[in-house]
Write a protein that holds these residues in place. Structure first.
Motif, mmCIF file in Angstrom:
data_model
loop_
_atom_site.group_PDB
_atom_site.id
_atom_site.type_symbol
_atom_site.label_atom_id
_atom_site.label_comp_id
_atom_site.label_asym_id
_atom_site.label_seq_id
_atom_site.Cartn_x
_atom_site.Cartn_y
_atom_site.Cartn_z
ATOM 1 N N ALA A 179 -10.499 17.411 37.152
ATOM 2 C CA ALA A 179 -9.540 18.278 36.459
ATOM 3 C C ALA A 179 -9.395 19.631 37.149
ATOM 4 C CB ALA A 179 -9.971 18.478 35.011
ATOM 5 N N VAL A 189 -3.354 26.046 31.697
ATOM 6 C CA VAL A 189 -3.218 24.662 31.245
ATOM 7 C C VAL A 189 -4.182 23.788 32.034
ATOM 8 C CG1 VAL A 189 -1.662 22.680 31.058
ATOM 9 C CG2 VAL A 189 -0.789 24.984 30.616
ATOM 10 N N LEU A 190 -4.903 22.905 31.329
ATOM 11 C CA LEU A 190 -5.797 21.968 31.985
ATOM 12 C C LEU A 190 -4.995 20.743 32.426
ATOM 13 C CD1 LEU A 190 -8.747 21.101 32.696
ATOM 14 C CD2 LEU A 190 -8.757 19.913 30.507
ATOM 15 N N SER A 203 -7.489 11.255 27.989
ATOM 16 C CA SER A 203 -7.632 12.601 27.431
ATOM 17 C C SER A 203 -8.997 12.845 26.798
ATOM 18 C CB SER A 203 -6.541 12.850 26.374
ATOM 19 O OG SER A 203 -6.655 11.920 25.309
ATOM 20 N N LEU A 206 -11.705 16.142 27.337
ATOM 21 C CA LEU A 206 -11.109 17.331 27.944
ATOM 22 C C LEU A 206 -11.457 18.595 27.166
ATOM 23 C CD1 LEU A 206 -7.557 16.024 28.995
ATOM 24 C CD2 LEU A 206 -9.689 16.071 30.312
ATOM 25 N N LEU A 210 -13.681 21.896 28.445
ATOM 26 C CA LEU A 210 -13.269 23.298 28.376
ATOM 27 C C LEU A 210 -14.325 24.147 27.664
ATOM 28 C CD1 LEU A 210 -9.460 22.887 27.604
ATOM 29 C CD2 LEU A 210 -10.495 23.707 29.731
ATOM 30 N N VAL A 219 -7.436 28.413 27.447
ATOM 31 C CA VAL A 219 -6.466 27.381 27.790
ATOM 32 C C VAL A 219 -5.552 27.084 26.599
ATOM 33 C CG1 VAL A 219 -6.234 24.923 28.349
ATOM 34 C CG2 VAL A 219 -7.845 26.362 29.614
ATOM 35 N N MET A 222 -2.812 21.026 27.608
ATOM 36 C CA MET A 222 -3.418 20.025 28.474
ATOM 37 C C MET A 222 -2.348 19.041 28.935
ATOM 38 S SD MET A 222 -7.075 19.232 26.575
ATOM 39 C CE MET A 222 -6.309 18.312 25.239
ATOM 40 N N TYR A 224 -2.280 15.204 30.840
ATOM 41 C CA TYR A 224 -3.181 14.098 31.167
ATOM 42 C C TYR A 224 -2.371 12.803 31.266
ATOM 43 C CZ TYR A 224 -2.559 14.268 26.139
ATOM 44 O OH TYR A 224 -1.991 14.368 24.895
ATOM 45 N N PHE A 237 -3.529 22.838 23.186
ATOM 46 C CA PHE A 237 -4.968 22.798 23.003
ATOM 47 C C PHE A 237 -5.312 23.734 21.862
ATOM 48 C CE2 PHE A 237 -9.351 24.266 24.061
ATOM 49 C CZ PHE A 237 -9.969 23.059 23.812
#
Length: 284
Positions: A179, A189-190, A203, A206, A210, A219, A222, A224, A237
């Motif tokens: 990631a 943003v992840l 997902s 995640l 974090l 964040v 996300m 994914y 998130f």
């Protein structure tokens, strides 16, 4: 040591010994008996004595916590079994319910509600009829063995606890290796890229990742891989209001946007386009 029998106390059943028996049944597949132990049971290393007997001696398979002093950190029978398996710390890190279960068993509902910052009545409203039925039916048994419906449910519960704890640790290592954190406008943003092979739940883990790197407060969203297609899922998130995916529902490559704006699905896979969609979803 191969456990050939699980023994716990008779009478009222509680979540801690029930779950401890679930984990042991998942590993050993042996009979569960509900009766008061004799000295021979405590001395028998092949009999796991759970939540009764006044001893914590894992080398002899004894897992009771009631003899601990009043000021001892709250731990229950399940805690002791997980410690013996070497997964207690991971379980405390990954299973949000575990510390609450420990406190509830050791300190009671009023103290636990206070620790949680809620009224006792609010805690009672969170009790599930699933909990009530399983514990009630367990309390009515004197023995359970493989093939009996309740035993097989308990084995499923134990298997799921073990699988969750053990697989999430590996999952976090996988996320850490793949990631990246994007900066899109004013937001972080992840992004989890598509890999080969792909995890079953792209997902999963995640949010935990974090938290582990101290970015769960920074964040906002996300991105994914969508497990139902070749594109990606986009989500807020912690329900961050700075992203509203209703703003991109008319884009040609967006095939789903939830009415409440917290998640969307896109067929787009190029990084540039994914960043563009996030920029469009940003609430200015």
């Amino acid at each position: 040591m191969k456990i050939t029998r699980i023994l716990t106390h008779p009478g009222g059943a509680h979540k801690d010994e029930f779950l401890a028996c679930c984990v042991l049944a998942a590993i050993h597949g042996c009979e569960i008996q509900r009766c008061e132990p004799e000295q021979a049971d405590l001395d028998d290393e092949s009999t796991a004595v759970v939540d009764v007997g006044g001893e914590h001696d894992p080398e002899r398979s004894n897992f009771d916590h009631h003899q601990f002093p009043r000021d001892h950190e709250p731990i229950c029978a399940l805690s002791l079994v997980l410690m013996d398996l070497g997964i207690y710390e991971d379980a405390r890190n990954f299973c949000d319910w575990l510390e609450t279960a420990e406190r509830f068993d050791v300190t009671g509902p009023i103290s636990t509600a206070k620790w949680l910052g809620m009224e006792r009545e609010a805690l009672a409203r969170l009790v599930s009829p699933i909990d009530i039925t399983l514990l009630r039916r367990f309390a009515k048994t004197s023995s359970l063995g493989a093939g009996e419906p309740l035993y097989e449910v308990m084995r499923w519960v134990g298997e799921d606890i073990l699988e969750f704890v053990q697989s999430l640790k590996k999952r976090l290592e996988f996320v850490a290796a793949n990631a990246v954190i994007w900066e899109v406008g004013e937001l972080k943003v992840l992004f989890m890229p598509r890999t080969d092979p792909m995890p079953e739940e792209a997902s999963a883990g995640l949010g935990r990742y974090l938290e582990s790197i101290g970015m769960d407060k920074e964040v906002a969203g996300m991105v994914y891989p969508d497990r139902r297609g070749s594109g990606y899922g986009l989500s807020r998130f912690n329900d961050d209001p700075r992203l509203d995916f209703n703003r991109i529902e008319t884009e040609e490559d967006v095939h789903f946007a939830h009415a409440r704006g917290f998640v969307a699905k896109t067929s787009a896979s190029a990084e540039g386009r994914l960043r563009e969609l996030l920029a469009l979803a940003e609430v200015g």
